[in-house]
Write a protein that holds these residues in place. Structure first.
Motif, mmCIF file in Angstrom:
data_model
loop_
_atom_site.group_PDB
_atom_site.id
_atom_site.type_symbol
_atom_site.label_atom_id
_atom_site.label_comp_id
_atom_site.label_asym_id
_atom_site.label_seq_id
_atom_site.Cartn_x
_atom_site.Cartn_y
_atom_site.Cartn_z
ATOM 1 N N TYR A 77 0.865 -1.175 0.000
ATOM 2 C CA TYR A 77 0.000 0.000 0.000
ATOM 3 C C TYR A 77 0.903 1.227 0.000
ATOM 4 O O TYR A 77 2.074 1.163 0.403
ATOM 5 C CB TYR A 77 -0.949 0.008 1.199
ATOM 6 N N GLY A 78 0.385 2.350 -0.477
ATOM 7 C CA GLY A 78 1.190 3.551 -0.570
ATOM 8 C C GLY A 78 1.281 4.292 0.749
ATOM 9 O O GLY A 78 0.269 4.520 1.414
ATOM 10 N N SER A 79 2.480 4.661 1.126
ATOM 11 C CA SER A 79 2.685 5.454 2.335
ATOM 12 C C SER A 79 4.100 6.004 2.348
ATOM 13 O O SER A 79 5.052 5.287 2.014
ATOM 14 C CB SER A 79 2.459 4.604 3.595
ATOM 15 N N LEU A 80 4.256 7.270 2.727
ATOM 16 C CA LEU A 80 5.583 7.795 2.938
ATOM 17 C C LEU A 80 6.204 7.127 4.156
ATOM 18 O O LEU A 80 5.504 6.678 5.064
ATOM 19 C CB LEU A 80 5.536 9.308 3.129
ATOM 20 N N ALA A 81 7.526 7.069 4.192
ATOM 21 C CA ALA A 81 8.215 6.300 5.226
ATOM 22 C C ALA A 81 7.851 6.757 6.632
ATOM 23 O O ALA A 81 7.679 5.937 7.542
ATOM 24 C CB ALA A 81 9.726 6.386 5.013
ATOM 25 N N GLU A 82 7.705 8.093 6.828
ATOM 26 C CA GLU A 82 7.401 8.568 8.176
ATOM 27 C C GLU A 82 5.998 8.204 8.646
ATOM 28 O O GLU A 82 5.701 8.268 9.841
ATOM 29 C CB GLU A 82 7.591 10.089 8.276
ATOM 30 N N ASP A 83 5.152 7.801 7.710
ATOM 31 C CA ASP A 83 3.776 7.445 8.060
ATOM 32 C C ASP A 83 3.557 5.942 8.193
ATOM 33 O O ASP A 83 2.464 5.511 8.565
ATOM 34 C CB ASP A 83 2.809 8.008 7.010
ATOM 35 N N ILE A 84 4.562 5.143 7.873
ATOM 36 C CA ILE A 84 4.421 3.692 8.003
ATOM 37 C C ILE A 84 4.439 3.317 9.485
ATOM 38 O O ILE A 84 5.344 3.714 10.222
ATOM 39 C CB ILE A 84 5.556 2.953 7.269
ATOM 40 N N THR A 85 3.460 2.567 9.906
ATOM 41 C CA THR A 85 3.413 2.111 11.295
ATOM 42 C C THR A 85 4.178 0.796 11.423
ATOM 43 O O THR A 85 4.376 0.083 10.431
ATOM 44 C CB THR A 85 1.970 1.884 11.747
ATOM 45 N N PRO A 86 4.596 0.449 12.630
ATOM 46 C CA PRO A 86 5.229 -0.858 12.810
ATOM 47 C C PRO A 86 4.334 -1.999 12.344
ATOM 48 O O PRO A 86 4.812 -2.974 11.755
ATOM 49 C CB PRO A 86 5.487 -0.915 14.317
ATOM 50 N N GLU A 87 3.027 -1.840 12.606
ATOM 51 C CA GLU A 87 2.089 -2.895 12.191
ATOM 52 C C GLU A 87 2.007 -2.978 10.665
ATOM 53 O O GLU A 87 1.956 -4.066 10.085
ATOM 54 C CB GLU A 87 0.701 -2.622 12.776
ATOM 55 N N GLY A 88 1.978 -1.805 10.011
ATOM 56 C CA GLY A 88 1.910 -1.798 8.555
ATOM 57 C C GLY A 88 3.157 -2.368 7.915
ATOM 58 O O GLY A 88 3.086 -3.120 6.943
ATOM 59 N N PHE A 89 4.321 -2.009 8.469
ATOM 60 C CA PHE A 89 5.577 -2.541 7.941
ATOM 61 C C PHE A 89 5.623 -4.053 8.114
ATOM 62 O O PHE A 89 5.985 -4.789 7.194
ATOM 63 C CB PHE A 89 6.763 -1.887 8.658
#
Length: 270
Positions: free
Chosen positions: A101-113
């Motif tokens: 899914y699209g997300s800038l690095a600062e917005d990626i959550t640990p759960e999303g990663f």
């Protein structure tokens, strides 16, 4: 349909295709079935797998749906047991299942990663390792192609978690190719560029990404299903029997451009 010159080896009469319920996985599964080779399409959603079977009705190769969540090693093992009970180990594997899914690095959550890595990298390990185990044990050769990205080896702002996973898949495949060559097992990756698919349509509509993708390729257009199926079948076929540990970009020249999915300043909604 599959190019006739890349007809698969008759002795390798079955192929496992993960992510066979949509996108590139479905396209390649249908191209394989068009050669007369049997295909097991793996995925989590039964309805999507059945749609692949429906679209392949009338093709000479049998398409068999097998439900499987690649994030869990036990469901992968169960899926391969089902396949092996239907005629022994499958000597060809096309692994395309992943998550992004699209997300800038600062917005990626640990759960999303963790979700993307579990689906795209850990899932690839589950599938490729379990596929190879019985081949190594029985002394059978085989060929695997894993789908990554044409941009897996360069910076891709906006999808850093997916980029990390795809680069990890390429690293694992190269290392396994070096180790398993002595068993006659070939492993390669294929890196698609901008191909229309269910998984990327929503992302591409953000901020005019689709138009930027088209203009960034050397060929000035998106790819077609046949244009990813042909190189995929080549890597699976005996025409590529001396090719292993390779990452083949199929991107219309996208990697030649000074281009990224998003500029670092853009805001992206997951």
């Amino acid at each position: 349909m599959a190019p006739k010159e890349f007809t698969l080896t008759p002795a390798y009469d079955r192929v496992v295709v993960t992510g066979g319920g949509s996108g590139i996985g479905r396209s390649v599964a249908l191209a394989i079935a068009a050669t007369g080779t049997g295909v097991y399409v793996l995925g989590r959603r039964v309805a999507r797998l059945e749609e692949t079977v429906r679209r392949g009705a009338g093709l000479p190769g049998r398409i068999v749906p097998v439900t499987c969540d690649i994030r869990a090693a036990e469901t992968v093992a169960a899926a391969f047991r089902t396949i092996e009970e239907d005629g022994g180990p499958a000597q060809l594997l096309y692994h395309s299942a992943a998550a992004a899914y699209g997300s800038l690095a600062e917005d990626i959550t640990p759960e999303g990663f963790a979700h993307v890595v579990q689906s795209s990298l850990v899932g690839a390990f589950h599938v490729i390792h379990r596929w190879a185990e019985p081949l190594i044990g029985a002394g059978l050769p085989g060929a695997c192609v894993a789908v990554t990205s044409a941009l897996a080896s360069r910076e891709t702002p906006g999808v850093a978690h997916s980029s990390a996973s795809k680069a990890g898949v390429e690293g694992f495949v190269r290392s396994a190719a070096r180790e398993w060559g002595r068993y006659g097992i070939r492993l390669n990756t294929i890196g698609p560029g901008p191909f229309p698919s269910e998984g990327t349509d929503e992302l591409w509509e953000q901020g005019g990404i689709r138009a930027r993708m088209e203009s960034a390729t050397a060929l000035g257009r998106l790819g077609t299903e046949a244009e990813i199926a042909g190189p995929s079948l080549f890597l699976l076929s005996d025409a590529a029997r001396y090719v292993t540990g390779v990452s083949l970009p199929v991107d219309g020249g996208l990697r030649l451009a000074q281009w990224t999915v998003h500029s670092p300043a853009e805001s992206v909604s997951p």
